[in-house]
Scaffold this motif. Structure first.
Motif, PDB file in Angstrom:
ATOM      1  N   GLU A  90     -15.237 -17.530 -23.971  1.00 18.70           N
ATOM      2  CA  GLU A  90     -15.646 -16.344 -24.726  1.00 18.70           C
ATOM      3  C   GLU A  90     -17.161 -16.265 -24.736  1.00 18.70           C
ATOM      4  O   GLU A  90     -17.841 -17.290 -24.755  1.00 18.70           O
ATOM      5  N   ALA A  91     -17.678 -15.056 -24.758  1.00 18.94           N
ATOM      6  CA  ALA A  91     -19.121 -14.856 -24.832  1.00 18.94           C
ATOM      7  C   ALA A  91     -19.422 -13.727 -25.807  1.00 18.94           C
ATOM      8  O   ALA A  91     -18.761 -12.682 -25.775  1.00 18.94           O
ATOM      9  N   ASP A  92     -20.391 -13.957 -26.667  1.00 22.18           N
ATOM     10  CA  ASP A  92     -20.907 -12.935 -27.569  1.00 22.18           C
ATOM     11  C   ASP A  92     -22.371 -12.715 -27.205  1.00 22.18           C
ATOM     12  O   ASP A  92     -23.168 -13.650 -27.257  1.00 22.18           O
ATOM     13  N   VAL A  93     -22.700 -11.495 -26.826  1.00 18.69           N
ATOM     14  CA  VAL A  93     -24.061 -11.161 -26.422  1.00 18.69           C
ATOM     15  C   VAL A  93     -24.623 -10.166 -27.425  1.00 18.69           C
ATOM     16  O   VAL A  93     -24.007  -9.127 -27.695  1.00 18.69           O
ATOM     17  N   HIS A  94     -25.780 -10.502 -27.976  1.00 11.90           N
ATOM     18  CA  HIS A  94     -26.445  -9.630 -28.931  1.00 11.90           C
ATOM     19  C   HIS A  94     -27.581  -8.915 -28.208  1.00 11.90           C
ATOM     20  O   HIS A  94     -28.567  -9.532 -27.813  1.00 11.90           O
ATOM     21  N   LEU A  95     -27.391  -7.616 -27.983  1.00 19.48           N
ATOM     22  CA  LEU A  95     -28.419  -6.771 -27.365  1.00 19.48           C
ATOM     23  C   LEU A  95     -29.157  -6.011 -28.457  1.00 19.48           C
ATOM     24  O   LEU A  95     -28.709  -5.971 -29.609  1.00 19.48           O
ATOM     25  N   ALA A  96     -30.243  -5.418 -28.103  1.00 18.68           N
ATOM     26  CA  ALA A  96     -30.969  -4.575 -29.046  1.00 18.68           C
ATOM     27  C   ALA A  96     -30.141  -3.323 -29.292  1.00 18.68           C
ATOM     28  O   ALA A  96     -30.082  -2.429 -28.459  1.00 18.68           O
ATOM     29  N   GLY A  97     -29.436  -3.277 -30.425  1.00 15.54           N
ATOM     30  CA  GLY A  97     -28.644  -2.113 -30.780  1.00 15.54           C
ATOM     31  C   GLY A  97     -27.164  -2.222 -30.489  1.00 15.54           C
ATOM     32  O   GLY A  97     -26.411  -1.298 -30.779  1.00 15.54           O
ATOM     33  N   LYS A  98     -26.699  -3.314 -29.922  1.00 14.79           N
ATOM     34  CA  LYS A  98     -25.285  -3.427 -29.546  1.00 14.79           C
ATOM     35  C   LYS A  98     -24.890  -4.899 -29.453  1.00 14.79           C
ATOM     36  O   LYS A  98     -25.677  -5.725 -29.032  1.00 14.79           O
ATOM     37  N   ASP A  99     -23.668  -5.206 -29.863  1.00 17.45           N
ATOM     38  CA  ASP A  99     -23.097  -6.538 -29.686  1.00 17.45           C
ATOM     39  C   ASP A  99     -21.917  -6.432 -28.737  1.00 17.45           C
ATOM     40  O   ASP A  99     -21.059  -5.559 -28.888  1.00 17.45           O
ATOM     41  N   LEU A 100     -21.860  -7.318 -27.746  1.00 18.25           N
ATOM     42  CA  LEU A 100     -20.792  -7.316 -26.769  1.00 18.25           C
ATOM     43  C   LEU A 100     -19.973  -8.594 -26.910  1.00 18.25           C
ATOM     44  O   LEU A 100     -20.524  -9.667 -27.131  1.00 18.25           O
ATOM     45  N   HIS A 101     -18.651  -8.481 -26.786  1.00 16.04           N
ATOM     46  CA  HIS A 101     -17.759  -9.631 -26.823  1.00 16.04           C
ATOM     47  C   HIS A 101     -16.852  -9.579 -25.607  1.00 16.04           C
ATOM     48  O   HIS A 101     -16.202  -8.561 -25.341  1.00 16.04           O
ATOM     49  N   VAL A 102     -16.805 -10.695 -24.859  1.00 12.95           N
ATOM     50  CA  VAL A 102     -16.001 -10.777 -23.648  1.00 12.95           C
ATOM     51  C   VAL A 102     -15.250 -12.102 -23.681  1.00 12.95           C
ATOM     52  O   VAL A 102     -15.799 -13.113 -24.108  1.00 12.95           O
ATOM     53  N   GLU A 103     -13.994 -12.090 -23.223  1.00 10.54           N
ATOM     54  CA  GLU A 103     -13.249 -13.339 -23.117  1.00 10.54           C
ATOM     55  C   GLU A 103     -12.326 -13.294 -21.907  1.00 10.54           C
ATOM     56  O   GLU A 103     -11.855 -12.222 -21.509  1.00 10.54           O
ATOM     57  N   THR A 104     -12.101 -14.477 -21.308  1.00 13.53           N
ATOM     58  CA  THR A 104     -11.222 -14.597 -20.153  1.00 13.53           C
ATOM     59  C   THR A 104     -10.406 -15.880 -20.261  1.00 13.53           C
ATOM     60  O   THR A 104     -10.832 -16.841 -20.903  1.00 13.53           O
ATOM     61  N   ILE A 105      -9.260 -15.888 -19.612  1.00 12.90           N
ATOM     62  CA  ILE A 105      -8.412 -17.077 -19.512  1.00 12.90           C
ATOM     63  C   ILE A 105      -8.064 -17.267 -18.042  1.00 12.90           C
ATOM     64  O   ILE A 105      -7.528 -16.359 -17.399  1.00 12.90           O
ATOM     65  N   ILE A 114     -31.674  -8.391 -24.065  1.00 19.31           N
ATOM     66  CA  ILE A 114     -30.755  -9.430 -24.533  1.00 19.31           C
ATOM     67  C   ILE A 114     -31.513 -10.341 -25.498  1.00 19.31           C
ATOM     68  O   ILE A 114     -32.516 -10.939 -25.141  1.00 19.31           O
ATOM     69  N   ILE A 115     -31.008 -10.421 -26.729  1.00 18.75           N
ATOM     70  CA  ILE A 115     -31.650 -11.237 -27.750  1.00 18.75           C
ATOM     71  C   ILE A 115     -31.060 -12.641 -27.764  1.00 18.75           C
ATOM     72  O   ILE A 115     -31.788 -13.631 -27.713  1.00 18.75           O
ATOM     73  N   SER A 116     -29.730 -12.737 -27.849  1.00 17.82           N
ATOM     74  CA  SER A 116     -29.094 -14.053 -27.871  1.00 17.82           C
ATOM     75  C   SER A 116     -27.716 -13.974 -27.239  1.00 17.82           C
ATOM     76  O   SER A 116     -27.086 -12.918 -27.203  1.00 17.82           O
ATOM     77  N   THR A 117     -27.270 -15.142 -26.753  1.00 16.29           N
ATOM     78  CA  THR A 117     -25.952 -15.249 -26.130  1.00 16.29           C
ATOM     79  C   THR A 117     -25.283 -16.516 -26.634  1.00 16.29           C
ATOM     80  O   THR A 117     -25.896 -17.574 -26.661  1.00 16.29           O
ATOM     81  N   THR A 118     -24.022 -16.390 -27.025  1.00 18.90           N
ATOM     82  CA  THR A 118     -23.220 -17.531 -27.449  1.00 18.90           C
ATOM     83  C   THR A 118     -22.000 -17.611 -26.559  1.00 18.90           C
ATOM     84  O   THR A 118     -21.224 -16.659 -26.475  1.00 18.90           O
ATOM     85  N   VAL A 119     -21.820 -18.747 -25.879  1.00 18.21           N
ATOM     86  CA  VAL A 119     -20.684 -18.960 -24.995  1.00 18.21           C
ATOM     87  C   VAL A 119     -19.837 -20.072 -25.593  1.00 18.21           C
ATOM     88  O   VAL A 119     -20.349 -21.142 -25.920  1.00 18.21           O
ATOM     89  N   THR A 120     -18.534 -19.808 -25.753  1.00 15.43           N
ATOM     90  CA  THR A 120     -17.610 -20.783 -26.312  1.00 15.43           C
ATOM     91  C   THR A 120     -16.570 -21.136 -25.256  1.00 15.43           C
ATOM     92  O   THR A 120     -15.899 -20.252 -24.726  1.00 15.43           O
ATOM     93  N   LEU A 121     -16.444 -22.431 -24.963  1.00 17.70           N
ATOM     94  CA  LEU A 121     -15.486 -22.931 -23.989  1.00 17.70           C
ATOM     95  C   LEU A 121     -14.358 -23.633 -24.733  1.00 17.70           C
ATOM     96  O   LEU A 121     -14.614 -24.450 -25.616  1.00 17.70           O
ATOM     97  N   CYS A 122     -13.111 -23.313 -24.391  1.00 18.21           N
ATOM     98  CA  CYS A 122     -11.990 -23.992 -25.042  1.00 18.21           C
ATOM     99  C   CYS A 122     -10.805 -24.045 -24.095  1.00 18.21           C
ATOM    100  O   CYS A 122     -10.731 -23.304 -23.117  1.00 18.21           O
ATOM    101  N   THR A 123      -9.882 -24.943 -24.393  1.00 19.10           N
ATOM    102  CA  THR A 123      -8.659 -25.052 -23.610  1.00 19.10           C
ATOM    103  C   THR A 123      -7.515 -24.476 -24.427  1.00 19.10           C
ATOM    104  O   THR A 123      -7.354 -24.793 -25.600  1.00 19.10           O
ATOM    105  N   VAL A 124      -6.743 -23.594 -23.810  1.00 20.61           N
ATOM    106  CA  VAL A 124      -5.605 -22.977 -24.490  1.00 20.61           C
ATOM    107  C   VAL A 124      -4.377 -23.861 -24.309  1.00 20.61           C
ATOM    108  O   VAL A 124      -3.683 -24.192 -25.256  1.00 20.61           O
ATOM    109  N   GLU A 125      -4.108 -24.241 -23.091  1.00 17.68           N
ATOM    110  CA  GLU A 125      -3.006 -25.129 -22.743  1.00 17.68           C
ATOM    111  C   GLU A 125      -3.572 -26.201 -21.822  1.00 17.68           C
ATOM    112  O   GLU A 125      -4.784 -26.272 -21.625  1.00 17.68           O
TER     113      GLU A 125
END
Length: 110
Positions: A52-67, A34-45
């Motif tokens: 949301e989370a963006d994880v930069h791995l060696a050779g792959k980028d992962l994006h995950v989000e939940t509500i 794991i090289i870097s991780t960016t977590v974004t917190l927001c309110t929808v309603e």
């Protein structure tokens, strides 16, 4: 690992930062790449929180989000999803061959 926590339309408290970093420690144990991780917190309603989370791995980028209804519950679900994705990537990236060259070694018996 670089961790960036940002908030859209809400203030990110120190308690939220600490909670996210302790949850990411579990994921960091599963993968050393794991090289870097960016977590974004927001309110929808008013009652819905999106993470949301963006994880930069060696050779792959992962994006995950939940509500979810609660911010901490959304972080928990996000970390569970992220943990499964990192483990899946780790299993795919391992070499399952018997020998490094891909050829079977043949031994001669007298």
């Amino acid at each position: 690992m670089n961790l960036t926590v940002t908030g859209l339309n809400l203030d990110v408290t120190e308690a939220l930062r600490e909670y996210i970093s302790t949850k990411l420690a579990r994921i960091n144990r599963h993968s050393d790449s794991i090289i870097s991780t960016t977590v974004t917190l927001c309110t929808v309603e008013k009652s819905k929180h999106k993470v949301e989370a963006d994880v930069h791995l060696a050779g792959k980028d992962l994006h995950v989000e939940t509500i979810e209804d609660d911010m901490y519950a959304a972080i928990d679900v996000l970390m569970d999803k992220l943990d499964r994705m990192v483990l899946k990537y780790k299993e795919k990236s391992t070499d399952h061959r018997a020998t490094p060259s891909g050829r079977e070694t043949v031994t001669q018996q007298d």
